[in-house]
Design an enzyme around this catalytic site. Sequence first.
Site, PDB file in Angstrom:
ATOM      1  N   ASP A   8       0.871  -1.176   0.000  1.00 46.28           N
ATOM      2  CA  ASP A   8       0.000   0.000   0.000  1.00 46.28           C
ATOM      3  C   ASP A   8       0.913   1.233   0.000  1.00 46.28           C
ATOM      4  O   ASP A   8       2.135   1.119  -0.148  1.00 46.28           O
ATOM      5  CB  ASP A   8      -0.999  -0.037   1.173  1.00 46.28           C
ATOM      6  CG  ASP A   8      -0.348   0.183   2.536  1.00 46.28           C
ATOM      7  OD1 ASP A   8       0.901   0.299   2.619  1.00 46.28           O
ATOM      8  OD2 ASP A   8      -1.090   0.231   3.540  1.00 46.28           O
ATOM      9  N   CYS A  65       3.284  -3.036   4.022  1.00 43.23           N
ATOM     10  CA  CYS A  65       2.464  -1.865   4.366  1.00 43.23           C
ATOM     11  C   CYS A  65       3.234  -1.097   5.442  1.00 43.23           C
ATOM     12  O   CYS A  65       4.454  -1.274   5.582  1.00 43.23           O
ATOM     13  CB  CYS A  65       1.048  -2.256   4.787  1.00 43.23           C
ATOM     14  SG  CYS A  65       0.908  -3.329   6.231  1.00 43.23           S
ATOM     15  N   GLY A  66       2.565  -0.223   6.164  1.00 43.06           N
ATOM     16  CA  GLY A  66       3.279   0.560   7.165  1.00 43.06           C
ATOM     17  C   GLY A  66       3.860  -0.304   8.269  1.00 43.06           C
ATOM     18  O   GLY A  66       5.021  -0.160   8.655  1.00 43.06           O
ATOM     19  N   THR A  67       3.037  -1.208   8.768  1.00 45.80           N
ATOM     20  CA  THR A  67       3.462  -2.084   9.864  1.00 45.80           C
ATOM     21  C   THR A  67       3.670  -3.530   9.436  1.00 45.80           C
ATOM     22  O   THR A  67       4.275  -4.313  10.180  1.00 45.80           O
ATOM     23  CB  THR A  67       2.379  -2.115  10.961  1.00 45.80           C
ATOM     24  OG1 THR A  67       1.170  -2.619  10.360  1.00 45.80           O
ATOM     25  CG2 THR A  67       2.121  -0.732  11.542  1.00 45.80           C
ATOM     26  N   ILE A  69       1.234  -5.464   9.458  1.00 45.21           N
ATOM     27  CA  ILE A  69       0.167  -6.174  10.182  1.00 45.21           C
ATOM     28  C   ILE A  69      -1.107  -6.289   9.346  1.00 45.21           C
ATOM     29  O   ILE A  69      -1.706  -7.372   9.231  1.00 45.21           O
ATOM     30  CB  ILE A  69      -0.129  -5.475  11.527  1.00 45.21           C
ATOM     31  CG1 ILE A  69       1.098  -5.515  12.434  1.00 45.21           C
ATOM     32  CG2 ILE A  69      -1.313  -6.140  12.220  1.00 45.21           C
ATOM     33  CD1 ILE A  69       0.991  -4.624  13.682  1.00 45.21           C
ATOM     34  N   GLY A  70      -1.527  -5.183   8.755  1.00 47.51           N
ATOM     35  CA  GLY A  70      -2.754  -5.212   7.943  1.00 47.51           C
ATOM     36  C   GLY A  70      -2.617  -6.202   6.793  1.00 47.51           C
ATOM     37  O   GLY A  70      -3.534  -7.002   6.529  1.00 47.51           O
ATOM     38  N   MET A  71      -1.487  -6.168   6.124  1.00 49.35           N
ATOM     39  CA  MET A  71      -1.254  -7.095   5.011  1.00 49.35           C
ATOM     40  C   MET A  71      -1.285  -8.544   5.493  1.00 49.35           C
ATOM     41  O   MET A  71      -1.811  -9.436   4.814  1.00 49.35           O
ATOM     42  CB  MET A  71       0.092  -6.789   4.350  1.00 49.35           C
ATOM     43  CG  MET A  71       0.062  -5.574   3.446  1.00 49.35           C
ATOM     44  SD  MET A  71      -1.029  -5.802   2.012  1.00 49.35           S
ATOM     45  CE  MET A  71      -0.330  -4.535   0.916  1.00 49.35           C
ATOM     46  N   HIS A  98       9.750 -24.035   9.705  1.00 45.98           N
ATOM     47  CA  HIS A  98       8.719 -24.619  10.572  1.00 45.98           C
ATOM     48  C   HIS A  98       7.290 -24.425  10.061  1.00 45.98           C
ATOM     49  O   HIS A  98       6.436 -25.284  10.307  1.00 45.98           O
ATOM     50  CB  HIS A  98       8.804 -24.004  11.978  1.00 45.98           C
ATOM     51  CG  HIS A  98      10.047 -24.373  12.717  1.00 45.98           C
ATOM     52  ND1 HIS A  98      10.171 -24.235  14.083  1.00 45.98           N
ATOM     53  CD2 HIS A  98      11.235 -24.882  12.294  1.00 45.98           C
ATOM     54  CE1 HIS A  98      11.375 -24.640  14.476  1.00 45.98           C
ATOM     55  NE2 HIS A  98      12.050 -25.024  13.392  1.00 45.98           N
ATOM     56  N   ASN A  99       7.010 -23.285   9.449  1.00 41.34           N
ATOM     57  CA  ASN A  99       5.619 -22.972   9.060  1.00 41.34           C
ATOM     58  C   ASN A  99       5.366 -23.105   7.565  1.00 41.34           C
ATOM     59  O   ASN A  99       4.228 -22.946   7.123  1.00 41.34           O
ATOM     60  CB  ASN A  99       5.238 -21.543   9.471  1.00 41.34           C
ATOM     61  CG  ASN A  99       5.641 -21.189  10.879  1.00 41.34           C
ATOM     62  OD1 ASN A  99       6.341 -20.206  11.110  1.00 41.34           O
ATOM     63  ND2 ASN A  99       5.209 -21.991  11.837  1.00 41.34           N
ATOM     64  N   ARG A 109       7.468   1.115   8.157  1.00 37.83           N
ATOM     65  CA  ARG A 109       7.641   2.039   9.275  1.00 37.83           C
ATOM     66  C   ARG A 109       8.321   1.364  10.465  1.00 37.83           C
ATOM     67  O   ARG A 109       8.504   1.985  11.513  1.00 37.83           O
ATOM     68  CB  ARG A 109       6.279   2.608   9.691  1.00 37.83           C
ATOM     69  CG  ARG A 109       5.637   3.435   8.582  1.00 37.83           C
ATOM     70  CD  ARG A 109       4.206   3.828   8.892  1.00 37.83           C
ATOM     71  NE  ARG A 109       3.579   4.439   7.718  1.00 37.83           N
ATOM     72  CZ  ARG A 109       2.264   4.577   7.551  1.00 37.83           C
ATOM     73  NH1 ARG A 109       1.422   4.141   8.481  1.00 37.83           N
ATOM     74  NH2 ARG A 109       1.784   5.127   6.451  1.00 37.83           N
TER      75      ARG A 109
HETATM   76  C1  RB5 Z   1      -1.649   2.985   6.492  1.00 33.30           C
HETATM   77  O1  RB5 Z   1      -1.629   4.201   7.157  1.00 33.30           O
HETATM   78  C2  RB5 Z   1      -1.371   1.851   7.463  1.00 33.30           C
HETATM   79  O2  RB5 Z   1      -2.446   1.696   8.318  1.00 33.30           O
HETATM   80  C3  RB5 Z   1      -1.081   0.570   6.715  1.00 33.30           C
HETATM   81  O3  RB5 Z   1       0.004   0.758   5.877  1.00 33.30           O
HETATM   82  C4  RB5 Z   1      -0.750  -0.627   7.574  1.00 33.30           C
HETATM   83  O4  RB5 Z   1       0.236  -0.325   8.499  1.00 33.30           O
HETATM   84  C5  RB5 Z   1      -1.876  -1.333   8.178  1.00 33.30           C
HETATM   85  O5  RB5 Z   1      -1.728  -2.330   8.880  1.00 33.30           O
END
Ligand code: RB5
Length: 146
Positions: A8, A65-67, A69-71, A98-99, A109
Amino acid sequence: MKVILASDHGGIHLSKEIASLLEEQNIEYEDIGCNCADSVDYPDYGIPAAERVANGEFDRGILICGTGIGMSIAANKVKGIRAALVHDVFSAKATREHNDSNMLTMGERVIGPGLAREIVQTWLGTDFQGGRHANRVGKVTDYENN
Ligand code: RB5
């Protein structure tokens, strides 16, 4: 090995870095975006990428993505996907051994380009160990299929 790459807006710079790495390593890949400065929604890129790994078109996928986590959350909703959120080299190796993870997610980020490159190289270059781990992965797949 064929790799699909997606991000993203929060992962765009790191995604370009990983694209360069794949080119340097002569690894076949397709970058499905976003290649954008504007704000987009990570599931719009992560889910289509995951579907193309799950259907066998690609062997592996890398999502940023930024973290990360969302992906990771989005990709793991797709049947057949084992997406691992990784920000260290030890876990990159372990999640392959293992996985049998077939997707890697990272956060731009969270880590810098040097570490991300090492993670990707380790993750792409490590084989699944099978054995007792295959039994465990199989239990996850059985749950998913039933
Ligand atoms: C976008 O601001 C951010 O929320 C996205 O890149 C990601 O970190 C979501 O998990």
